[in-house]
Design a protein around this motif. Structure first.
Motif, PDB file in Angstrom:
ATOM      1  N   SER A 178      16.110   2.671  18.244  1.00  0.00           N
ATOM      2  CA  SER A 178      14.831   3.089  17.702  1.00  0.00           C
ATOM      3  C   SER A 178      13.715   2.201  18.237  1.00  0.00           C
ATOM      4  N   PRO A 179      12.544   2.767  18.498  1.00  0.00           N
ATOM      5  CA  PRO A 179      11.409   1.945  18.934  1.00  0.00           C
ATOM      6  C   PRO A 179      10.707   1.240  17.780  1.00  0.00           C
ATOM      7  N   VAL A 180      11.108   1.549  16.547  1.00  0.00           N
ATOM      8  CA  VAL A 180      10.429   0.978  15.384  1.00  0.00           C
ATOM      9  C   VAL A 180      10.461  -0.551  15.387  1.00  0.00           C
ATOM     10  N   PRO A 181      11.617  -1.204  15.665  1.00  0.00           N
ATOM     11  CA  PRO A 181      11.617  -2.672  15.652  1.00  0.00           C
ATOM     12  C   PRO A 181      10.586  -3.299  16.590  1.00  0.00           C
ATOM     13  N   ALA A 182      10.361  -2.674  17.739  1.00  0.00           N
ATOM     14  CA  ALA A 182       9.384  -3.226  18.688  1.00  0.00           C
ATOM     15  C   ALA A 182       7.979  -3.205  18.097  1.00  0.00           C
ATOM     16  N   PHE A 183       7.620  -2.126  17.414  1.00  0.00           N
ATOM     17  CA  PHE A 183       6.286  -2.044  16.808  1.00  0.00           C
ATOM     18  C   PHE A 183       6.186  -2.921  15.558  1.00  0.00           C
ATOM     19  N   VAL A 184       7.306  -3.103  14.867  1.00  0.00           N
ATOM     20  CA  VAL A 184       7.318  -4.039  13.739  1.00  0.00           C
ATOM     21  C   VAL A 184       7.058  -5.455  14.248  1.00  0.00           C
ATOM     22  N   ALA A 185       7.727  -5.823  15.332  1.00  0.00           N
ATOM     23  CA  ALA A 185       7.536  -7.150  15.922  1.00  0.00           C
ATOM     24  C   ALA A 185       6.096  -7.343  16.384  1.00  0.00           C
ATOM     25  N   CYS A 186       5.528  -6.313  16.978  1.00  0.00           N
ATOM     26  CA  CYS A 186       4.137  -6.378  17.440  1.00  0.00           C
ATOM     27  C   CYS A 186       3.186  -6.575  16.258  1.00  0.00           C
ATOM     28  N   GLN A 218      18.757  -4.697  15.386  1.00  0.00           N
ATOM     29  CA  GLN A 218      17.571  -5.130  16.119  1.00  0.00           C
ATOM     30  C   GLN A 218      16.357  -5.307  15.202  1.00  0.00           C
ATOM     31  N   MET A 219      16.342  -4.639  14.053  1.00  0.00           N
ATOM     32  CA  MET A 219      15.188  -4.758  13.171  1.00  0.00           C
ATOM     33  C   MET A 219      15.051  -6.179  12.631  1.00  0.00           C
ATOM     34  N   VAL A 220      16.155  -6.726  12.096  1.00  0.00           N
ATOM     35  CA  VAL A 220      16.113  -8.081  11.563  1.00  0.00           C
ATOM     36  C   VAL A 220      15.776  -9.073  12.667  1.00  0.00           C
ATOM     37  N   VAL A 221      16.413  -8.896  13.837  1.00  0.00           N
ATOM     38  CA  VAL A 221      16.194  -9.812  14.956  1.00  0.00           C
ATOM     39  C   VAL A 221      14.745  -9.757  15.427  1.00  0.00           C
ATOM     40  N   ARG A 252      23.252 -11.979   9.290  1.00  0.00           N
ATOM     41  CA  ARG A 252      23.587 -13.390   9.070  1.00  0.00           C
ATOM     42  C   ARG A 252      23.272 -14.240  10.299  1.00  0.00           C
ATOM     43  N   ASP A 253      23.466 -13.679  11.462  1.00  0.00           N
ATOM     44  CA  ASP A 253      23.145 -14.412  12.687  1.00  0.00           C
ATOM     45  C   ASP A 253      21.638 -14.608  12.837  1.00  0.00           C
ATOM     46  N   ALA A 254      20.866 -13.604  12.437  1.00  0.00           N
ATOM     47  CA  ALA A 254      19.408 -13.684  12.566  1.00  0.00           C
ATOM     48  C   ALA A 254      18.789 -14.576  11.501  1.00  0.00           C
ATOM     49  N   VAL A 255      19.374 -14.554  10.302  1.00  0.00           N
ATOM     50  CA  VAL A 255      18.830 -15.351   9.189  1.00  0.00           C
ATOM     51  C   VAL A 255      19.973 -16.148   8.566  1.00  0.00           C
ATOM     52  N   PRO A 256      20.420 -17.209   9.229  1.00  0.00           N
ATOM     53  CA  PRO A 256      21.578 -17.958   8.733  1.00  0.00           C
ATOM     54  C   PRO A 256      21.363 -18.632   7.389  1.00  0.00           C
TER      55      PRO A 256
END
Length: 436
Positions: free
Chosen positions: A26-34, A128-131, A381-385
């Protein structure tokens, strides 16, 4: 199974071997990050207090709605009940009080921020969203701090945010020192939770940069926020290592220190002399600690006027963002916006709005309980240990709400969205135990 655009829960839990094909991402994570990266840029403000970050935010919301409709994934809108009542309370107050129609813009902002949290949790099946969200946040905060510090040292006003109104206090690109401090304090919490930057020496350097940037804001609220962060982390650390008894002991010790300081130390300290000394010292102390007495007096006067205004009204509220205008109409001696989420909600949205605010905090508490007591799937868990550390953001925002209105802070709703995203990722993951 995996559907086009959005992965199912298995994607976040790491059940699939290998990376997700790019055509399914999904392209949503990229726009969330932006959006997260642009959140600190609030000056200059656009119409209706809009900001640059609102553009990718709207795109992310639109894409999330389209993807959810196209795939038939169950719609999850965190905090919907609370925000709905806040909006309904605002509408009822507007209609009964005869407030101008333009106040509906404030309700539209409420809806936008609710949909922003929806866009974030729409990626609950996509690792990818959490990351994307956490990486963008953890990279942006120290960069903002570094640019702000350098700008402050060389006296570059557009980026340091030092104005005649705030004297020597830095507001950076936020337009308000307290807002800047709140953003940095919450960002520090997220950096600690995510252990980013990954390199430890660099991470410690970034911590120092952010702390220095908070100091330059001269925000007393920021100082209180930092105290809450360090205290909260100590209590949570004791709970994770030694159990609830140790956490209760740490909480009791913290409370005893506060009460003891107020009862035994405070009477022997001449606060007036301290403030006068600060007022006559370096400009930053003068404009923060030195003005604390006047700040408390102003807020006390505003609280008294707002309370009187509430009892004079019909009880339904005066309409969103109408505190200042209503105080002016009643010829109050001190006219200003509420600068207090709790009083503003009661005064402007009435009992319906207060119930909505309570439901909002209850939903936040329920999500934090899941994050604290359930084991996150591998991707999250890897993204937010240290996901447990995010919990200290709750008292920071709750206490900040007594000093200024945080319900329309974009970074506050990003934190709420992240907490909801992690909470939803635990559903179906089984283990109801603390993530170590």
């Amino acid at each position: 199974m995996t559907t086009t655009g959005i992965q199912t829960h298995e994607g976040l839990s790491g059940a699939h071997a290998g990376p997700t094909p790019s055509r399914l991402r999904s392209p949503v994570p990229a726009f969330v990050a932006c959006t997260v990266a642009l959140t600190p840029i609030l000056v200059p403000a656009g119409p209706g207090n809009s900001a640059l970050a609102d553009v990718p935010m709207l795109v992310a919301i639109t894409l999330a709605v389209v993807a959810t409709a196209a795939t038939g994934v169950r719609v999850r809108v965190p905090y919907a009940a609370g925000v709905t009542l806040l909006i309904v309370g605002g509408l009822v107050a507007t209609l009964i009080s005869g407030a101008p129609a333009r106040v509906v813009l404030v309700l539209a902002q409420d809806l936008l921020l609710l949909l922003w949290s929806f866009a974030i949790v729409s990626g609950r099946g996509d690792p990818q969203m959490v990351v994307a969200l956490t990486k963008a946040w953890c990279r942006t905060v120290p960069i903002v701090a570094l640019i702000g510090l350098l700008s402050y040292m060389v006296g570059f006003g557009p980026l340091s945010g030092v104005t005649a109104a705030d004297a020597s206090r830095a507001s950076y690109t936020f337009g308000d020192p307290n807002l800047a401090a709140n953003y940095l304090v919450l960002g520090l919490v997220v950096m600690f939770a995510c252990r980013r930057p990954v390199n430890m020496p660099l991470r410690r350097l970034c911590y120092l940069l952010v702390l220095a940037a908070i100091v330059l804001t001269g925000s007393n609220g920021g100082a209180i926020g930092l105290a809450l962060v360090f205290t909260g982390l100590a209590i949570l650390h004791a709970w994770r290592r030694e159990g609830p008894t140790a956490a209760l002991l740490a909480l009791s010790l913290s409370a005893a220190l506060v009460v003891g300081g107020a009862v035994f130390v405070s009477p022997h300290v001449d606060l007036t002399s301290v403030r006068e000394a600060a007022a006559g010292s370096i400009p930053l102390f003068r404009d923060s600690v030195g003005r604390s007495n006047s700040s408390v007096s102003e807020r006390s006067a505003l609280f008294d006027e707002s309370t009187r205004l509430w009892f004079q009204g019909s009880g339904s509220g005066y309409g969103p963002a109408r505190t200042k205008a209503t105080l002016l109409a009643f010829q109050a001696p001190y006219v200003k916006e509420a600068h207090n989420d709790y009083m503003a909600t009661l005064l402007e949205r009435g009992p319906i709005g207060v119930l909505g605010l309570i439901l909002l905090w209850l939903a936040t508490g329920a999500n934090l309980r899941k994050v604290l007591t359930r084991r996150l799937p591998a991707g999250a868990r890897d993204a937010v240990p240290r996901a447990w550390a995010l919990a200290v953001g709750a008292p920071v925002l709750a206490v900040s709400g007594a000093f200024y209105e945080v319900l329309h802070f974009r970074h506050a709703w990003t934190w709420l969205g992240l907490v909801a995203l992690l909470a939803l990722s635990t559903e179906g993951s089984g283990a109801r135990k603390v993530a170590r």
